[in-house]
Write an enzyme that holds these catalytic residues in place. Structure first.
Site, PDB file in Angstrom:
ATOM      1  N   HIS A 195       0.769  -1.322  -0.050  1.00 51.15           N
ATOM      2  CA  HIS A 195       0.015  -0.108  -0.101  1.00 51.15           C
ATOM      3  C   HIS A 195       1.056   1.224  -0.037  1.00 51.15           C
ATOM      4  O   HIS A 195       0.491   2.246   0.555  1.00 51.15           O
ATOM      5  CB  HIS A 195      -0.908   0.100   1.278  1.00 51.15           C
ATOM      6  CG  HIS A 195      -1.566  -1.225   1.509  1.00 51.15           C
ATOM      7  ND1 HIS A 195      -2.868  -1.462   0.818  1.00 51.15           N
ATOM      8  CD2 HIS A 195      -1.407  -2.411   2.319  1.00 51.15           C
ATOM      9  CE1 HIS A 195      -3.347  -2.600   1.403  1.00 51.15           C
ATOM     10  NE2 HIS A 195      -2.451  -3.189   2.099  1.00 51.15           N
ATOM     11  N   SER A 231      14.549  21.910 -16.660  1.00 58.57           N
ATOM     12  CA  SER A 231      13.192  22.416 -16.698  1.00 58.57           C
ATOM     13  C   SER A 231      13.725  23.859 -17.564  1.00 58.57           C
ATOM     14  O   SER A 231      14.691  24.395 -17.267  1.00 58.57           O
ATOM     15  CB  SER A 231      12.505  22.741 -15.287  1.00 58.57           C
ATOM     16  OG  SER A 231      11.984  24.031 -15.691  1.00 58.57           O
ATOM     17  N   LYS A 238      16.077  21.978 -11.467  1.00 56.53           N
ATOM     18  CA  LYS A 238      15.226  20.380 -11.845  1.00 56.53           C
ATOM     19  C   LYS A 238      16.131  19.517 -12.810  1.00 56.53           C
ATOM     20  O   LYS A 238      17.143  19.873 -13.520  1.00 56.53           O
ATOM     21  CB  LYS A 238      14.217  20.772 -12.619  1.00 56.53           C
ATOM     22  CG  LYS A 238      12.894  21.425 -12.070  1.00 56.53           C
ATOM     23  CD  LYS A 238      12.108  20.659 -11.104  1.00 56.53           C
ATOM     24  CE  LYS A 238      11.079  20.111 -11.933  1.00 56.53           C
ATOM     25  NZ  LYS A 238      10.151  19.125 -11.433  1.00 56.53           N
ATOM     26  N   GLU A 298       9.649   8.260 -17.266  1.00 60.84           N
ATOM     27  CA  GLU A 298       8.354   8.553 -17.661  1.00 60.84           C
ATOM     28  C   GLU A 298       7.713   8.267 -18.837  1.00 60.84           C
ATOM     29  O   GLU A 298       6.646   8.015 -19.040  1.00 60.84           O
ATOM     30  CB  GLU A 298       8.144  10.114 -17.217  1.00 60.84           C
ATOM     31  CG  GLU A 298       8.207  10.577 -15.832  1.00 60.84           C
ATOM     32  CD  GLU A 298       8.331  12.061 -15.820  1.00 60.84           C
ATOM     33  OE1 GLU A 298       7.813  12.834 -14.928  1.00 60.84           O
ATOM     34  OE2 GLU A 298       9.204  12.668 -16.189  1.00 60.84           O
TER      35      GLU A 298
END
Ligand code: ARG
Length: 460
Positions: A155, A276, A282, A289
């Site tokens: 979980h 970024s 970043k 992804e």
């Protein structure tokens, strides 16, 4: 005039030719198409269906066409519809009437079924090797991390301590199933359909086994109608790819989570990250992804294929031409994803201290504390309740199980003795989980050895 134009009084418009031609994408099958034609021509010659010297002429010219395509000297024609008719048209332009004999005893319906099978068998061999490389990488990483303690989750909540090797070997098992699954898929599609003709075979004395053997197929298909109606193998491959992408997406998801500032379990290499345009600090895990995202497009291809084939009457229907773009996209996507993922994994930095710290928090050794009481004779349910109360006490007093004094322990159960501290030590917790398949380093070593043996033995 079109190769099939005999019974037509009108020509189709440019728009219609654009609409139904497939050469823009099935040109990818040029090699398979030519190799299939060469085998067919040789067989026609052997069987005396066409004279041997004419078969030889066909074969020689087909080989030249293959060379010319590969050196970029051929421009395909949309008017000729697809790769099969483009090549036949070029052949006829070059050698005239003898070229017109190639299609004896053959239809584009069995021809395209052959081409896709040849293409996919080839691609599966390439993909198979990529999967082996991915698995070998997991074996290497696991070998280096047998003692790297980390928290295991359920979980997304810390659950029990395990090791990174144990966690990685879970992925090894997933990809192992992908390897055996693609092998099954390969073996099932390893049947040669040529000779089925349009659907009802042919009256010529074709030697189908010769063609199969020449093209490296294990056997010939059993029913001519099925041979030209079947695209199960394309669907099965894409279903295989969907499952494999799902596995990759789970791994990517973990890598994305693990590389957050909150976790910092790993650092993905700069060369697999992007920055970024506005936030200078970043470093984003874009490759992970993208692989996660591309899973959606492979599922989309599967659903497209299933839907195209749904309710199609036997035998060939032009709907089936729609199989190619979904298949090609699936092949391209999965190949790239496996490669990028493997290279990303190889270069990822593992932060062992953070993994250990992670395992120290969240009371991951609570089950072991309960098991300690069980070993002293307390029934498991009672032990579970006692440790639950202890954990609550720790939470309220900002403590953890290591920080409690023996006196505090004894307030919850008289069975606690000094040896509790050793029992809840994380290394101890892990090394005591010696059940087959468990995280104890000795067990994971066995799992790694089995994995190495599997990789050595497995062949398509
Ligand atoms: N381009 C077609 C396809 O990919 C080849 C088979 C065409 N057969 C036919 N009878 N129209 O499916």
């Amino acid at each position: 005039m079109k190769l099939w134009g005999g019974r037509f009084e009108k020509q189709s418009s440019k728009e219609i030719d654009d609409f139904h031609s497939s050469i823009s994408f099935d040109c990818r099958l040029y090699k398979e198409d030519i190799l299939g034609s060469i085998a067919h021509a040789e067989m026609l010659g052997n069987q005396g269906i066409i004279p041997k010297n004419q078969a030889k002429l066909l074969i020689d010219e087909l080989n030249k066409i293959l060379e010319d395509i590969e050196s970029g000297n051929i421009k395909f024609d949309i008017q000729a519809e697809d790769i099969h008719m483009n090549i036949e048209k070029i052949l006829i332009e070059r050698i005239g009437d003898i070229g017109k004999k190639l299609h004896t005893g053959r239809s584009r319906n069995d021809q395209v079924a052959l081409d896709i099978r040849l293409y996919l068998k080839n691609q599966i061999q390439i993909i198979f090797d990529k999967l082996i490389r991915l698995e070998s990488t997991l074996i290497d990483l696991s070998t280096q991390n047998l003692d790297t303690i980390m928290p295991g989750y359920t979980h997304m909540q810390k659950a029990q301590p395990t090791t990174l090797a144990h966690h990685l070997m879970a992925y090894f098992q997933m990809f192992k199933r992908d390897i055996t699954r693609i092998k099954d898929c390969y073996n099932r599609m390893d049947e040669m359909p040529l000779g089925a003709g349009a659907l009802a075979a042919t009256t010529y004395p074709l030697d189908r086994n010769f063609v199969a053997q020449k093209l490296g197929f294990k056997k010939i298909t059993d029913n001519s109608i099925d041979s030209v109606s079947d695209r199960d193998f394309v669907i099965e491959f894409t279903a295989w790819a969907s499952i494999t992408m799902m596995h990759l997406s789970r791994f990517c998801e973990e890598m994305i989570i693990w590389s957050t500032d909150e976790f910092k379990f790993i650092e993905i290499d700069d060369s697999f990250s992007t920055g970024s345009s506005i936030m200078p600090q970043k470093k984003n895990p874009d490759m992970a992804e993208l692989i996660r995202g591309k899973t959606g497009r492979v599922y989309g291809n599967l659903i497209a294929l299933l839907t195209t084939m749904k309710s199609l009457p036997l035998a060939y229907n032009k709907d089936m031409q729609e199989d190619k773009e979904s298949l090609f996209d699936t092949v391209d996507t999965i190949k790239k994803c496996i490669d990028v993922f493997t290279d990303m994994l190889k270069t990822t930095k593992i932060n062992k201290d953070r993994l250990l710290d992670g395992a120290k928090g969240g009371f991951t050794n609570s089950t072991d504390a309960a098991d300690y009481l069980v070993k002293k004779g307390v029934p498991f349910r009672d032990a579970h309740k006692i440790i639950g109360k202890l954990v609550l006490y720790c939470i309220k007093n900002d403590l953890d199980l290591y920080k409690l004094t023996l006196e505090e322990y004894k307030n919850f159960s008289p069975y606690f003795e000094q040896d509790i501290y050793q029992h809840i030590n994380l290394h101890q917790c892990v090394s005591q989980r010696e059940v087959y398949g468990g995280p104890a380093p000795e067990q994971v070593k066995i799992s790694i050895q089995n994995g190495i043996k599997f990789l050595e033995d497995i062949k398509l």
